[in-house]
Design an enzyme around this catalytic site. Structure first.
Site, short mmCIF file in Angstrom:
data_model
loop_
_atom_site.label_atom_id
_atom_site.label_comp_id
_atom_site.label_asym_id
_atom_site.label_seq_id
_atom_site.Cartn_x
_atom_site.Cartn_y
_atom_site.Cartn_z
N GLN A 1 -5.70 3.07 18.45
CA GLN A 1 -6.71 2.94 17.40
C GLN A 1 -7.73 1.87 17.78
O GLN A 1 -7.30 0.77 18.14
CB GLN A 1 -6.03 2.59 16.07
CG GLN A 1 -5.17 3.73 15.56
CD GLN A 1 -4.64 3.54 14.16
OE1 GLN A 1 -3.88 4.36 13.68
NE2 GLN A 1 -4.99 2.48 13.47
N ASN B 1 0.82 -1.22 0.00
CA ASN B 1 0.00 0.00 0.00
C ASN B 1 0.85 1.27 0.00
O ASN B 1 0.37 2.34 0.36
CB ASN B 1 -0.98 -0.02 1.18
CG ASN B 1 -0.29 -0.24 2.51
OD1 ASN B 1 0.92 -0.12 2.60
ND2 ASN B 1 -1.05 -0.56 3.53
N HIS C 1 -7.57 6.01 10.23
CA HIS C 1 -6.48 5.30 9.56
C HIS C 1 -6.99 4.59 8.29
O HIS C 1 -7.52 3.49 8.35
CB HIS C 1 -5.90 4.26 10.54
CG HIS C 1 -4.62 3.64 10.09
ND1 HIS C 1 -3.85 2.85 10.89
CD2 HIS C 1 -3.94 3.70 8.91
CE1 HIS C 1 -2.78 2.44 10.24
NE2 HIS C 1 -2.82 2.95 9.02
N ARG D 1 3.18 6.28 11.93
CA ARG D 1 2.53 5.75 13.11
C ARG D 1 2.31 6.88 14.10
O ARG D 1 3.21 7.72 14.31
CB ARG D 1 3.36 4.65 13.78
CG ARG D 1 3.33 3.30 13.06
CD ARG D 1 1.93 2.66 13.06
NE ARG D 1 1.89 1.41 12.30
CZ ARG D 1 1.41 1.30 11.05
NH1 ARG D 1 0.92 2.34 10.42
NH2 ARG D 1 1.38 0.13 10.46
P1 NAD Z 1 10.39 0.98 4.42
O1 NAD Z 1 10.91 -0.09 5.27
O2 NAD Z 1 10.45 0.83 2.93
O3 NAD Z 1 11.10 2.37 4.76
C1 NAD Z 1 11.27 2.84 6.06
C2 NAD Z 1 12.48 3.75 6.09
O4 NAD Z 1 12.54 4.37 7.38
C3 NAD Z 1 13.81 2.99 5.89
O5 NAD Z 1 14.56 3.62 4.88
C4 NAD Z 1 14.48 3.10 7.25
O6 NAD Z 1 15.89 3.15 7.18
C5 NAD Z 1 13.91 4.41 7.76
N1 NAD Z 1 14.04 4.59 9.20
C6 NAD Z 1 13.87 3.67 10.18
N2 NAD Z 1 14.11 4.22 11.37
C7 NAD Z 1 14.44 5.50 11.16
C8 NAD Z 1 14.81 6.57 12.01
N3 NAD Z 1 14.94 6.41 13.34
N4 NAD Z 1 15.04 7.77 11.45
C9 NAD Z 1 14.98 7.95 10.10
N5 NAD Z 1 14.65 6.96 9.24
C10 NAD Z 1 14.38 5.75 9.77
O7 NAD Z 1 8.89 1.20 4.90
P2 NAD Z 1 7.69 1.88 4.11
O8 NAD Z 1 7.02 0.88 3.26
O9 NAD Z 1 8.17 3.15 3.51
O10 NAD Z 1 6.70 2.18 5.33
C11 NAD Z 1 7.10 3.02 6.39
C12 NAD Z 1 6.07 2.97 7.50
O11 NAD Z 1 4.88 3.61 7.06
C13 NAD Z 1 5.60 1.57 7.90
O12 NAD Z 1 6.51 0.94 8.78
C14 NAD Z 1 4.29 1.86 8.54
O13 NAD Z 1 4.46 2.14 9.91
C15 NAD Z 1 3.80 3.10 7.82
N6 NAD Z 1 2.65 2.79 6.92
C16 NAD Z 1 1.47 3.42 7.15
C17 NAD Z 1 0.37 3.11 6.35
C18 NAD Z 1 -0.96 3.80 6.55
O14 NAD Z 1 -1.98 3.30 6.08
N7 NAD Z 1 -1.00 4.93 7.19
C19 NAD Z 1 0.48 2.17 5.33
C20 NAD Z 1 1.72 1.59 5.10
C21 NAD Z 1 2.80 1.90 5.91
#
Ligand code: NAD
Length: 386
Positions: A313, A145, A337, A284
Site C-alpha cells: 500500500q 474501527n 484501504h 490484510r
Molecule cells: P481480533 O483480535 O478481535 O480478532 C481476530 C481473530 O482472528 C481472533 O479471534 C483470532 O483468534 C483469529 N485468528 C488469528 N489467527 C487466525 C488463523 N490463523 N485462523 C483463524 N482465525 C485466526 O481482531 P479484529 O479487531 O477483529 O481485527 C482483525 C483484523 O482486521 C486486524 O488484525 C486487521 O488486520 C484487520 N482490520 C482491517 C481494517 C481495515 O480498515 N480494512 C480495520 C481494522 C482491522
C-alpha cells in the site's frame, strides 16, 4: 544535547516511582508519525484526522508537553523520512491505511525506540518478533474501527453477490441491458457464509448477516467463540480450513496477518472453495496470494473478490486486483484501504492514540486490549497460537 536529554528522560521514565516524576522526566521525547497525505480534502475537512495535514489532532497537546512531533507520509527507501528519523525516535505512530513498514532492519537502527503505536487496528506493519527481541512495545487502538469494517464487509458481500459494479458501470455508459447483469446476480438469503477469524470484526459481521436469513453461518478460528456468543448468532465452528471453505458460498477473512495467515488463501486452498464462491477480505492483503486470487476470479473459480486491503500500500498501478474480472465481466469489488477510516472511526482512533501516549508518558497501565507486544513479549492472543 537534545538526544542526551531524551536518553536520560527515558531512563527516568523506566525507573520513576511516581507518575509526576515520570511526567516531568518524559519531557522532550521525539515522536514521529507516518500518515497519509490528505491534500485539499484534509484542508476542507478537519475531521480527516489521520492525515499528514491534521496530524491526529496531536500537535498542540504534544508540543505543550515539550515533545518534538514530526509527521510525514514519506516512508519508502533509504532516504525516506521514516528511515532517517526512526534512528533517534522514541515513539513511532503509523496507520494501517498508509503503513510505515517497521521491519527488523529498521528496528535495529532505531536506537531510542520504545513504542510503535498503531492509530487504528492491525499492527502487522511492524515486525512483531523483532519488536519482542528489541523490547519495543507495540500498541494499537483495539476496537476503534471494527464496526466500520464489519459494515464494509457486509456491503462488499452485497456488492459482489448482487453484481452491483457492472450494473452501475452500465448505467454510466448509457446502456440498459438487464439480462447482462441479472445472469450473475443472486440474493444473500439462503447462502452459507463463513468467516476466517471470529474476533471483534468477524463476530460483528456474523451479527449483521443474521437479518439476511442465511442458510448457515460458519466460522474458522483457533479460538472458539463463547457458547452464548455463538448461540446468539447461530454460528457453527468448522475446525478444518479446507472443509470450511468447501461448505461456504461466501468466505470473509477477518484474522490478523501473521506467520499463520500470510498467503493462507492460495491456489491450493482456492481449489477447495465451492466453484463460483465469493471472497471478501478486509483483513490484510497478504493473507491472500494476489496472483492466485486474480487467476481464480479470471477462471470463474471465484465469482468475485472484494476488499480494501492490498499486499503493498499504496497498491501499484499494475496490481492485478485493480483489473481482474470474472468471465462475465464483473466480480471485482476492490477499493483503496478505507473501510476502517471513516470519519467516525478517525475520531475514535485519534482519541485512542492520545490515550495510549498519555498512559505511556505517565506510566499508567495501558488498556490490556490495546497491547499487542508488551514489555514481556506478545500479550495478544490474536497473532497466532504460541
Ligand atoms: P481480533 O483480535 O478481535 O480478532 C481476530 C481473530 O482472528 C481472533 O479471534 C483470532 O483468534 C483469529 N485468528 C488469528 N489467527 C487466525 C488463523 N490463523 N485462523 C483463524 N482465525 C485466526 O481482531 P479484529 O479487531 O477483529 O481485527 C482483525 C483484523 O482486521 C486486524 O488484525 C486487521 O488486520 C484487520 N482490520 C482491517 C481494517 C481495515 O480498515 N480494512 C480495520 C481494522 C482491522
Amino acid at each position: 544535547m537534545f538526544t542526551a536529554a531524551r536518553t536520560s528522560a527515558f531512563t527516568g521514565l523506566r525507573n520513576a516511582s511516581t507518575n509526576a516524576f515520570r511526567q516531568q522526566q518524559s519531557r522532550g521525547l521525539k515522536i514521529i508519525a507516518i500518515l497519509y497525505k490528505g491534500g485539499d480534502a484534509a484542508k476542507q475537512e478537519p475531521r480527516l484526522l489521520g492525515t499528514v495535514e491534521n496530524e491526529l489532532g496531536l500537535r498542540p497537546w504534544l508540543e505543550s508537553q515539550g515533545h518534538e512531533f514530526l509527521v510525514s507520509d514519506d516512508k519508502e527507501g533509504p532516504n525516506s523520512f521514516l528511515q532517517k528519523n526512526i534512528v533517534d525516535a522514541d515513539v513511532v505512530i503509523t496507520t494501517p491505511f498508509h503503513p510505515g513498514y517497521i521491519n527488523a532492519e529498521l528496528l535495529a537502527k532505531a536506537k531510542n525506540l520504545k513504542a510503535c503505536v498503531t492509530a487504528g487496528v492491525g499492527s502487522d506493519h511492524v515486525d512483531l518478533n523483532a519488536a519482542v527481541e528489541k523490547g519495543v512495545e507495540v500498541l494499537e487502538v483495539t476496537g476503534s474501527n471494527v464496526t466500520s469494517v464489519a459494515e464494509h464487509v457486509v456491503m462488499s458481500m452485497l456488492v459482489l453477490v448482487r453484481n452491483f459494479v457492472p450494473a452501475h458501470e452500465m448505467i454510466e455508459r448509457g446502456d440498459w441491458q438487464v439480462s447482462d447483469i441479472a445472469r450473475n446476480a443472486f440474493d444473500l438469503e439462503g447462502k452459507v457464509i463463513g468467516t476466517i477469524g471470529a474476533g471483534r470484526i468477524g463476530y460483528r459481521v456474523l451479527q449483521r448477516l443474521l437479518p439476511f436469513s442465511p442458510n448457515e453461518l460458519l466460522y474458522y478460528d483457533y479460538a472458539a467463540l463463547p457458547e452464548e456468543a455463538s448461540k446468539a448468532v447461530g454460528a457453527s465452528r468448522v475446525e478444518d480450513l479446507k472443509e470450511f471453505v468447501s461448505k461456504c458460498d461466501i468466505v470473509t477473512v477477518n484474522a490478523p496477518l501473521h506467520e499463520g495467515t500470510r498467503n493462507l488463501i492460495n491456489a491450493d486452498l482456492l481449489q477447495h472453495f465451492k466453484p463460483g464462491a465469493w471472497l471478501v477480505n478486509t483483513a490484510r492483503g497478504a493473507i491472500c496470494n494476489a496472483e492466485d486470487v486474480a487467476a481464480a476470479v479470471k477462471s470463474g473459480q471465484l465469482r468475485g473478490y472484494a476488499g480494501d486491503v492490498w499486499n503493498v500500500q499504496p497498491a501499484p498501478k499494475e496490481h492485478p486486483w485493480r483489473y481482474m474480472k470474472n468471465p462475465l465481466g464483473g466480480g471485482n469489488g476492490m477499493v483503496p484501504h478505507y473501510s476502517g477510516t471513516t470519519l467516525d472511526a478517525q475520531k475514535r482512533y485519534a482519541e485512542g492514540t492520545k490515550e495510549i501516549l498519555s498512559n505511556f508518558f505517565t506510566g499508567k497501565p495501558q488498556n490490556p486490549a490495546n497491547v499487542i507486544i508488551g514489555r514481556k513479549g506478545y500479550e495478544t492472543k490474536s497473532y497466532g497460537q504460541r
